[in-house]
Motif scaffolding. Sequence first.
Motif, PDB file in Angstrom:
ATOM      1  N   GLY A 124       1.088  -1.117   0.410  1.00  9.82           N
ATOM      2  CA  GLY A 124       0.031  -0.247  -0.147  1.00  9.82           C
ATOM      3  C   GLY A 124       0.675   0.949   0.145  1.00  9.82           C
ATOM      4  O   GLY A 124       0.660   2.412  -1.037  1.00  9.82           O
ATOM      5  N   ILE A 127       2.656   1.765  -3.331  1.00  8.12           N
ATOM      6  CA  ILE A 127       1.589   2.526  -4.479  1.00  8.12           C
ATOM      7  C   ILE A 127       0.961   4.068  -4.368  1.00  8.12           C
ATOM      8  O   ILE A 127       1.315   3.898  -5.391  1.00  8.12           O
ATOM      9  N   GLY A 277      -5.635   7.765  -8.201  1.00  6.63           N
ATOM     10  CA  GLY A 277      -6.810   6.771  -7.635  1.00  6.63           C
ATOM     11  C   GLY A 277      -5.276   5.587  -7.241  1.00  6.63           C
ATOM     12  O   GLY A 277      -6.115   5.099  -6.110  1.00  6.63           O
ATOM     13  N   LEU A 278      -4.404   5.632  -7.824  1.00  9.73           N
ATOM     14  CA  LEU A 278      -3.353   5.089  -6.951  1.00  9.73           C
ATOM     15  C   LEU A 278      -3.134   5.286  -5.357  1.00  9.73           C
ATOM     16  O   LEU A 278      -2.820   4.686  -4.655  1.00  9.73           O
ATOM     17  N   ALA A 281      -5.839   4.361  -3.582  1.00  4.56           N
ATOM     18  CA  ALA A 281      -6.210   2.311  -3.016  1.00  4.56           C
ATOM     19  C   ALA A 281      -4.602   1.923  -2.019  1.00  4.56           C
ATOM     20  O   ALA A 281      -4.693   1.683  -1.590  1.00  4.56           O
ATOM     21  N   GLY A 282      -4.138   2.949  -2.281  1.00  8.43           N
ATOM     22  CA  GLY A 282      -2.296   2.819  -1.387  1.00  8.43           C
ATOM     23  C   GLY A 282      -2.320   3.267  -0.002  1.00  8.43           C
ATOM     24  O   GLY A 282      -2.181   2.210   0.782  1.00  8.43           O
ATOM     25  N   TYR A 284      -5.516   3.184   1.295  1.00  3.19           N
ATOM     26  CA  TYR A 284      -6.887   1.843   1.832  1.00  3.19           C
ATOM     27  C   TYR A 284      -5.879   1.175   1.633  1.00  3.19           C
ATOM     28  O   TYR A 284      -6.838   0.400   3.066  1.00  3.19           O
ATOM     29  N   LEU A 285      -5.215   0.575   1.336  1.00  5.74           N
ATOM     30  CA  LEU A 285      -4.546  -0.310   1.506  1.00  5.74           C
ATOM     31  C   LEU A 285      -3.664  -0.717   2.578  1.00  5.74           C
ATOM     32  O   LEU A 285      -3.675  -1.545   3.325  1.00  5.74           O
ATOM     33  N   ARG A 288      -6.384  -0.226   6.296  1.00  3.81           N
ATOM     34  CA  ARG A 288      -7.369  -1.986   5.983  1.00  3.81           C
ATOM     35  C   ARG A 288      -6.059  -2.798   6.499  1.00  3.81           C
ATOM     36  O   ARG A 288      -6.766  -4.054   7.120  1.00  3.81           O
TER      37      ARG A 288
END
Length: 289
Positions: A124, A127, A277-278, A281-282, A284-285, A288
């Motif tokens: 994450g 990214i 978006g990247l 997403a990173g 979020y990962l 998470r």
Amino acid sequence: MEDRKKGIVYMLIVITIWGFSFVATKVLLEYLDPAIIAVTRFLMATIILFAICRKKENYKRGEIWYVVLSGFLGITCYYMFENVALTFTTVSNASLISATVPVFFLLTVDSLKRSLSRPIKYIGAIIAFVGVGLLILNGKFNLDLNPLGDFLMIGSVFSWVFYTLIIDRMGSRNVLIVCRDLTLAGTVFLLPFAIYETQELRIDIFSQYDLLVVIAALIYLGVFCSALGFLYWNKAIQLAGPATTTNGIYLLPIVAIIGDSIIIGNVPNIYVMFSTGLVLAGVYLSERS
């Protein structure tokens, strides 16, 4: 609202404010020297914080050193590195290097624990950082290398990493009082640099417009980025934890892009959309995991 969510809200408020701080500092460097800018903004912040809160905190002996050291690292070191770096490097380079803070924070924490976090956390982080890089380069791979300025920005990154670790150790102490006291400590450490610069003082203000620009930028940096920014950021660390709060730094370039589109009218292109978006997403990962 649970504490962690409150902390994230505080973090997002600060990220929104700090999103324009690089630009404000770059503008001020056209008129004033780096240490003069830093000591002025944090002197303003110190006065405001003492006006808001005059209570005393009964620190333990070790905690006093934490406050002093956090002021030295998070204010004196970080902003001297950053301000001087911006006289040699670009805002884009400085923003990109600053975005490495979450990565180095993760590596530092794992080194201190002598154990590795889950691989998804590193994936994450990578990214998100790639997204930040693409966002700043905007599809034009012509990053202008400025070795001295970029090296100084790396110094600011490590200053912030260790500042975050120390603030986390302050635990449940009154955040407002701690923020006030560390701001005072950091300002005191800045004074020698400012006094040294007064030997060849540079004030390139030639018109009323210049004066208004300088005053507006200093108020923005002193009141919003320093006094309120540090207060809310430290509160976010206390409520959401240092890792989650530090990951918010990935969002700084996104805020700058949004501000650019709103204020100047530059419509984001496909690179901006993909990079954003990247980054999201990173982050979020990482969260998470």
